[in-house]
Design an enzyme around this catalytic site. Sequence first.
Site, mmCIF file in Angstrom:
data_model
loop_
_atom_site.group_PDB
_atom_site.id
_atom_site.type_symbol
_atom_site.label_atom_id
_atom_site.label_comp_id
_atom_site.label_asym_id
_atom_site.label_seq_id
_atom_site.Cartn_x
_atom_site.Cartn_y
_atom_site.Cartn_z
ATOM 1 N N GLY A 46 -0.290 4.410 0.090
ATOM 2 C CA GLY A 46 -1.105 5.554 0.496
ATOM 3 C C GLY A 46 -0.302 6.410 1.462
ATOM 4 N N PHE A 47 -1.024 7.151 2.300
ATOM 5 C CA PHE A 47 -0.328 8.057 3.225
ATOM 6 C C PHE A 47 0.586 7.290 4.183
ATOM 7 C CE2 PHE A 47 -3.892 10.712 1.936
ATOM 8 C CZ PHE A 47 -3.238 11.901 1.709
ATOM 9 N N GLY A 48 0.085 6.155 4.713
ATOM 10 C CA GLY A 48 0.879 5.398 5.679
ATOM 11 C C GLY A 48 2.079 4.725 5.027
ATOM 12 N N ASP A 62 -5.596 3.300 7.894
ATOM 13 C CA ASP A 62 -7.019 2.949 7.938
ATOM 14 C C ASP A 62 -7.268 1.459 8.126
ATOM 15 O OD1 ASP A 62 -7.537 5.577 7.506
ATOM 16 O OD2 ASP A 62 -8.643 5.315 5.632
ATOM 17 N N GLY A 84 0.834 -1.204 0.000
ATOM 18 C CA GLY A 84 0.000 0.000 0.000
ATOM 19 C C GLY A 84 0.866 1.250 0.000
ATOM 20 N N ALA A 115 -5.679 11.055 7.330
ATOM 21 C CA ALA A 115 -4.341 11.030 6.740
ATOM 22 C C ALA A 115 -3.219 11.288 7.758
ATOM 23 C CB ALA A 115 -4.284 12.034 5.589
ATOM 24 N N GLU A 151 -18.491 18.068 1.938
ATOM 25 C CA GLU A 151 -17.701 18.716 0.886
ATOM 26 C C GLU A 151 -18.335 18.480 -0.489
ATOM 27 O OE1 GLU A 151 -13.429 18.742 3.239
ATOM 28 O OE2 GLU A 151 -13.797 17.142 1.815
HETATM 29 C C1 LIG Z 1 -12.927 11.070 -0.259
HETATM 30 C C2 LIG Z 1 -12.039 11.073 0.956
HETATM 31 C C3 LIG Z 1 -11.735 12.281 1.570
HETATM 32 C C4 LIG Z 1 -10.903 12.312 2.679
HETATM 33 N N1 LIG Z 1 -10.599 13.518 3.250
HETATM 34 C C5 LIG Z 1 -9.719 13.557 4.263
HETATM 35 C C6 LIG Z 1 -9.310 14.815 4.809
HETATM 36 O O1 LIG Z 1 -9.779 15.869 4.378
HETATM 37 N N2 LIG Z 1 -8.380 14.807 5.801
HETATM 38 C C7 LIG Z 1 -7.853 13.635 6.287
HETATM 39 O O2 LIG Z 1 -6.991 13.687 7.163
HETATM 40 N N3 LIG Z 1 -8.240 12.441 5.812
HETATM 41 C C8 LIG Z 1 -9.146 12.374 4.812
HETATM 42 N N4 LIG Z 1 -9.535 11.159 4.300
HETATM 43 C C9 LIG Z 1 -9.007 9.918 4.924
HETATM 44 C C10 LIG Z 1 -7.600 9.629 4.458
HETATM 45 O O3 LIG Z 1 -7.499 9.769 3.065
HETATM 46 C C11 LIG Z 1 -7.225 8.228 4.902
HETATM 47 O O4 LIG Z 1 -7.314 8.181 6.308
HETATM 48 C C12 LIG Z 1 -5.826 7.874 4.461
HETATM 49 O O5 LIG Z 1 -5.753 7.819 3.051
HETATM 50 C C13 LIG Z 1 -5.409 6.532 5.046
HETATM 51 O O6 LIG Z 1 -4.126 6.226 4.590
HETATM 52 P P1 LIG Z 1 -3.691 4.721 4.385
HETATM 53 O O7 LIG Z 1 -2.250 4.746 4.048
HETATM 54 O O8 LIG Z 1 -4.136 3.902 5.547
HETATM 55 O O9 LIG Z 1 -4.563 4.186 3.164
HETATM 56 P P2 LIG Z 1 -4.738 4.764 1.704
HETATM 57 O O10 LIG Z 1 -4.218 6.150 1.597
HETATM 58 O O11 LIG Z 1 -6.147 4.502 1.329
HETATM 59 O O12 LIG Z 1 -3.783 3.845 0.822
HETATM 60 C C14 LIG Z 1 -4.010 2.467 0.663
HETATM 61 C C15 LIG Z 1 -3.199 1.999 -0.532
HETATM 62 O O13 LIG Z 1 -3.219 0.580 -0.546
HETATM 63 C C16 LIG Z 1 -3.407 0.133 -1.860
HETATM 64 N N5 LIG Z 1 -4.013 -1.197 -1.784
HETATM 65 C C17 LIG Z 1 -5.197 -1.517 -1.201
HETATM 66 N N6 LIG Z 1 -5.416 -2.837 -1.317
HETATM 67 C C18 LIG Z 1 -4.367 -3.352 -1.990
HETATM 68 C C19 LIG Z 1 -4.033 -4.668 -2.409
HETATM 69 N N7 LIG Z 1 -4.815 -5.720 -2.162
HETATM 70 N N8 LIG Z 1 -2.868 -4.858 -3.084
HETATM 71 C C20 LIG Z 1 -2.046 -3.789 -3.344
HETATM 72 N N9 LIG Z 1 -2.330 -2.527 -2.963
HETATM 73 C C21 LIG Z 1 -3.466 -2.320 -2.286
HETATM 74 C C22 LIG Z 1 -4.303 1.179 -2.485
HETATM 75 O O14 LIG Z 1 -4.187 1.172 -3.906
HETATM 76 C C23 LIG Z 1 -3.775 2.459 -1.859
HETATM 77 O O15 LIG Z 1 -2.780 3.061 -2.645
HETATM 78 C C24 LIG Z 1 -10.375 11.096 3.191
HETATM 79 C C25 LIG Z 1 -10.694 9.878 2.578
HETATM 80 C C26 LIG Z 1 -11.514 9.862 1.467
HETATM 81 C C27 LIG Z 1 -11.832 8.547 0.808
#
Ligand SMILES: Cc1cc2nc3c(=O)[nH]c(=O)nc-3n(C[C@H](O)[C@H](O)[C@H](O)COP(=O)(O)OP(=O)(O)OC[C@H]3O[C@@H](n4cnc5c(N)ncnc54)[C@H](O)[C@@H]3O)c2cc1C
Length: 421
Positions: free
Chosen positions: A14-16, A300, A12, A316, A171
């Site tokens: 994403g942010f983490g 998340d 993943g 995030a 939003e």
């Molecule tokens: C529409 C929306 C608006 C938001 N607005 C805000 C905001 O204003 N402020 C804020 O702080 N937070 C906001 N959030 C929440 C924030 O975006 C999440 O808390 C944050 O992205 C979590 O980070 P993460 O690294 O856990 O997961 P994510 O950023 O979701 O990253 C997960 C990654 O894992 C990858 N992945 C998933 N499953 C697989 C798999 N099986 N195999 C390979 N790769 C995989 C995905 O492609 C993705 O790139 C918002 C979320 C959404 C959906």
Amino acid sequence: MPDGRPRVVIVGAGFGGIEAARALARAPVDVTIIDRQNHHCFQPLLYQVATAALSPADVAWPIRRILRRQKNATVLMAEVNGIDTARRVVRTDSVEVAYDDLVLATGAAHSYFGHDEWAEAAPGLKRIEDGTRIRRRILIAFERAEITADEAARRRLLTFVIVGAGATGVEMAGAIAEVARETLPMDFRHIDPRTARIVLIEAGPRIMPALPEKLSEYVQATLARKGVEVMTGTRVTNCDLHGVDLEHGRIDASTIIWAAGVVASPAASWLGAAHDRAGRVQVVPELSVAGHPEIFAIGDTAAAAGPDGRPVPGIAPAAKQMGRYVGRLIAARAAGAKPPPPFRYRHGGDLATVGHGAAVVKLGRLELTGFLGWLFWSVVHIYFLVEVRERFVIAFRWLWDYVTYQRGARLITEVRRDDPR
Ligand SMILES: Cc1cc2nc3c(=O)[nH]c(=O)nc-3n(C[C@H](O)[C@H](O)[C@H](O)COP(=O)(O)OP(=O)(O)OC[C@H]3O[C@@H](n4cnc5c(N)ncnc54)[C@H](O)[C@@H]3O)c2cc1C
């Protein structure tokens, strides 16, 4: 560990995941980051893609580019579908990847509370393709309304329902209202886009429950001024391509947007690990999985406790803090140094924008609303964008849109069977 350097696999980007990789930049480890997409998506601005204010490339960046200077990091585009904890390999749709340390950062998906069949009618917003799909539906609804001679169909096409009044729902509702009332009125000849009905439905007693009551009242009043109907204490019982059923009544609508619930990625089931009701992996204070000090879950997809005992929120900054912590922990272990103390989440604050020149900000005791809040919200979001180029592009675009109310990304690039008609 064939050549002596621990192999760290991060699933993943994403942010983490990105933050964990960056925290390992100087560590004596080899990092492999796996994502099913080739890009990192800045989800907080996705609603601006869905409402044609920004283009997809403004809010997403190739993962390879983000990590191009980090020589110990390799990027693989593959979908992970399982983990063999005994052999210590990650299974993907193409290859198996061996690990010594594993970081699961796979985020969350929409939850339709057991009604996945609603997804076709009521898409949620999570990925870039969700943003462009919702943008297409909104724009097509106006196009079809311009053409139809049937008044009932026109009303349905010009009704937009958003289910769920957390930050994303608010939003989206505010932005769709601005598209209808400010951006489009001069562009159509047979319809008046200002007559569009925008309904924000919330099952709970008030909108944006994470905010203090006073701020959520401000948000509701601002939405009402923009012409959004807010229905609280209202449960949706069904969604179809022509509208939503409520406990009491129905709203005919061609565009429904789901912003009501999230469920964690299947990481817990890959591991057979304990999880909470939202499917998030239960982690110990070092953010590893009980009995597996080499496997971490962050962001998340993790259920971690904050200092007040409440769960760390799915936002995030929390994902970034967890990623940074795990990266440092793994780096310390690899270097034979003292590991950092257990993870401690620090809540920075809550912010959300309600549209043009209006936002709410709560940072400790500081509360901002209106234009000041919006300015603060804009600066924070621009600061956290990954690429410097996008900071300038988006700052300029927001300034331009602020003055003109224009939205530059109003493109319909395909039409699909399930689009409004
Ligand atoms: C529409 C929306 C608006 C938001 N607005 C805000 C905001 O204003 N402020 C804020 O702080 N937070 C906001 N959030 C929440 C924030 O975006 C999440 O808390 C944050 O992205 C979590 O980070 P993460 O690294 O856990 O997961 P994510 O950023 O979701 O990253 C997960 C990654 O894992 C990858 N992945 C998933 N499953 C697989 C798999 N099986 N195999 C390979 N790769 C995989 C995905 O492609 C993705 O790139 C918002 C979320 C959404 C959906």
